[in-house]
Each structure stands twice: as C-alpha cells, then as structure tokens.
Design a protein around this motif. Structure first.
Motif, short mmCIF file in Angstrom:
data_model
loop_
_atom_site.label_atom_id
_atom_site.label_comp_id
_atom_site.label_asym_id
_atom_site.label_seq_id
_atom_site.Cartn_x
_atom_site.Cartn_y
_atom_site.Cartn_z
N UNK A 59 0.81 -1.22 0.00
CA UNK A 59 0.00 0.00 0.00
C UNK A 59 0.84 1.27 0.00
N UNK A 60 2.12 1.18 0.31
CA UNK A 60 3.00 2.35 0.32
C UNK A 60 3.73 2.55 -1.00
N UNK A 61 3.24 1.93 -2.07
CA UNK A 61 3.75 2.19 -3.42
C UNK A 61 2.83 3.23 -4.06
N UNK A 62 3.43 4.30 -4.58
CA UNK A 62 2.67 5.38 -5.23
C UNK A 62 3.39 5.72 -6.52
N UNK A 63 2.69 5.57 -7.63
CA UNK A 63 3.27 5.86 -8.95
C UNK A 63 2.40 6.92 -9.61
N UNK A 64 3.03 7.97 -10.11
CA UNK A 64 2.26 9.00 -10.81
C UNK A 64 3.08 9.63 -11.93
N UNK A 65 2.34 10.06 -12.99
CA UNK A 65 2.98 10.72 -14.11
C UNK A 65 3.76 9.78 -15.02
N UNK A 66 3.34 8.51 -15.10
CA UNK A 66 4.08 7.50 -15.85
C UNK A 66 3.13 6.72 -16.77
N UNK A 67 3.63 6.30 -17.93
CA UNK A 67 2.90 5.42 -18.84
C UNK A 67 3.55 4.05 -18.83
N UNK A 68 2.73 3.01 -18.70
CA UNK A 68 3.16 1.63 -18.83
C UNK A 68 2.50 1.09 -20.09
N UNK A 69 3.29 0.63 -21.06
CA UNK A 69 2.73 0.23 -22.35
C UNK A 69 3.34 -1.07 -22.86
N UNK A 70 2.57 -1.74 -23.69
CA UNK A 70 3.02 -2.90 -24.45
C UNK A 70 3.49 -4.06 -23.59
N UNK A 71 2.80 -4.29 -22.47
CA UNK A 71 3.11 -5.45 -21.65
C UNK A 71 2.51 -6.71 -22.24
N UNK A 72 3.10 -7.85 -21.90
CA UNK A 72 2.57 -9.13 -22.37
C UNK A 72 2.83 -10.16 -21.29
N UNK A 73 1.83 -10.98 -21.03
CA UNK A 73 1.98 -11.99 -19.99
C UNK A 73 1.19 -13.22 -20.37
N UNK A 74 1.49 -14.31 -19.67
CA UNK A 74 0.75 -15.55 -19.87
C UNK A 74 0.28 -16.05 -18.52
N UNK A 75 -0.28 -17.24 -18.49
CA UNK A 75 -0.89 -17.76 -17.26
C UNK A 75 0.11 -18.06 -16.16
N UNK A 76 1.38 -18.00 -16.44
CA UNK A 76 2.38 -18.28 -15.41
C UNK A 76 2.99 -17.02 -14.82
N UNK A 77 2.46 -15.86 -15.18
CA UNK A 77 3.06 -14.59 -14.79
C UNK A 77 2.53 -14.02 -13.49
N UNK A 78 2.15 -14.86 -12.55
CA UNK A 78 1.61 -14.41 -11.28
C UNK A 78 2.73 -13.92 -10.38
N UNK A 79 2.68 -12.66 -9.96
CA UNK A 79 3.77 -12.09 -9.17
C UNK A 79 3.40 -11.67 -7.77
N UNK A 80 2.33 -10.94 -7.64
CA UNK A 80 2.11 -10.23 -6.39
C UNK A 80 1.15 -10.92 -5.43
N UNK A 81 1.03 -12.22 -5.54
CA UNK A 81 0.18 -12.94 -4.62
C UNK A 81 -1.28 -12.95 -5.02
N UNK A 82 -1.59 -12.51 -6.22
CA UNK A 82 -2.96 -12.56 -6.70
C UNK A 82 -3.39 -14.01 -6.88
#
Length: 166
Positions: free
Chosen positions: A51-74
C-alpha cells in the motif's frame, strides 16, 4: 518511502518489477506520455504488492503476460496480465496496449487504487468459454478502486473491455 524521479523518455523493460517495498515513482505529471516503461510486447511490466507504493505521471505500455506470470500474490485467475496490483496507488498515469490470457492491461484487487488515469487498448486473448468474464483492458474485484479514469479500447476473445466482480 524511497522517492525515484524518472526523466522523460522511453525505458525498454527487460523483465518484470515486483514493487513490494515503500516507493514513490514520479514521472511527468504534466504529460505522463513522456515517461514510458515499454514491455515491447514481450514482458509483464509490474506487480505492486504494498500500500506504500505510489506511482504518478508514468505510462506503462506494451506489456505481455501468460498464465504463469503471477507475481504479487494474486489468485491464479489474476495471473496473465501485463500490470498486476494487489495494493498501492497509480495516479495520473496511463496503462496501455497490454496483452495477456486473463486481462490485457491491468488486473487489480485487494486495496489497489487507480485514480485519474487512462486504461486503454488491452487485449484478452483467452478463448476458453469458462473465462468469458475476463476483461480486455481492466479486470478488478473486491475492494479495489478505479476512480476518475478513462477506460477505452479494450477487447477480448470472449467478453469485453472491462470486467468487475465482487
């Protein structure tokens, strides 16, 4: 909290970043399109799990993932997205042109917040009839918040541009 200022210009992403510690990433609040993290349609872009991550003024583009790309505990059904949040805040930013099996651009749940941003042009390529509720540009569930955002251009093999579940 560590504060990181990012200069205008493109940054080609060569792998995914998991943001699990307190950090503020500051781009160009006047024009977020001038600071671009580009996944080159090859890499998942970022996972946010604090919750202490804050991102502003940035573009994230052209990402690609598959079913094995689970990172953050989702949960497993949230893996396979190009930008994944279980916590933290993105504000005055852009998440665009992601491609994945479960949600093209952005999957959020938990306490994650996306405010006053643009989410667009995601593509969910999953054609499984059981997965029809997965959004092209955005998939969100639980207590996650999307407020003041423009969401457009998402598509899915089955389903539409946005999926919201409780």
């Amino acid at each position: 909290r560590v504060i990181v200022h990012v200069a205008d210009g493109p940054c080609q992403v060569a792998g995914v970043a998991l943001l699990a510690d307190a950090v503020e990433i500051v781009g160009n609040d006047a024009d977020p399109s001038r600071v671009v993290f580009d996944g080159q349609k090859q890499y998942k872009l970022v996972g946010i799990a604090n919750d202490d991550v804050f991102i502003h003024g940035v573009t994230f583009a052209n990402g690609k993932a598959d079913a094995t790309s689970n990172l953050s505990g989702c949960p497993n059904w949230f893996s396979g997205c190009s930008f994944e949040m279980t916590a933290g805040t993105v504000s005055n930013g852009v998440v665009a042109s992601g491609e994945a099996n479960y949600a093209g651009c952005l999957s959020i749940w938990g306490t994650a917040k996306v405010l006053d941003s643009e989410i667009r042009d995601g593509y969910n390529r999953d054609g499984n009839a059981n997965n029809a509720w997965r959004g092209g540009s955005l998939k969100m569930t639980g207590r996650a918040v999307v407020r003041g955002c423009r969401i457009s251009g998402g598509s899915a093999v089955r389903g539409g541009g946005v999926t919201v579940t409780t």
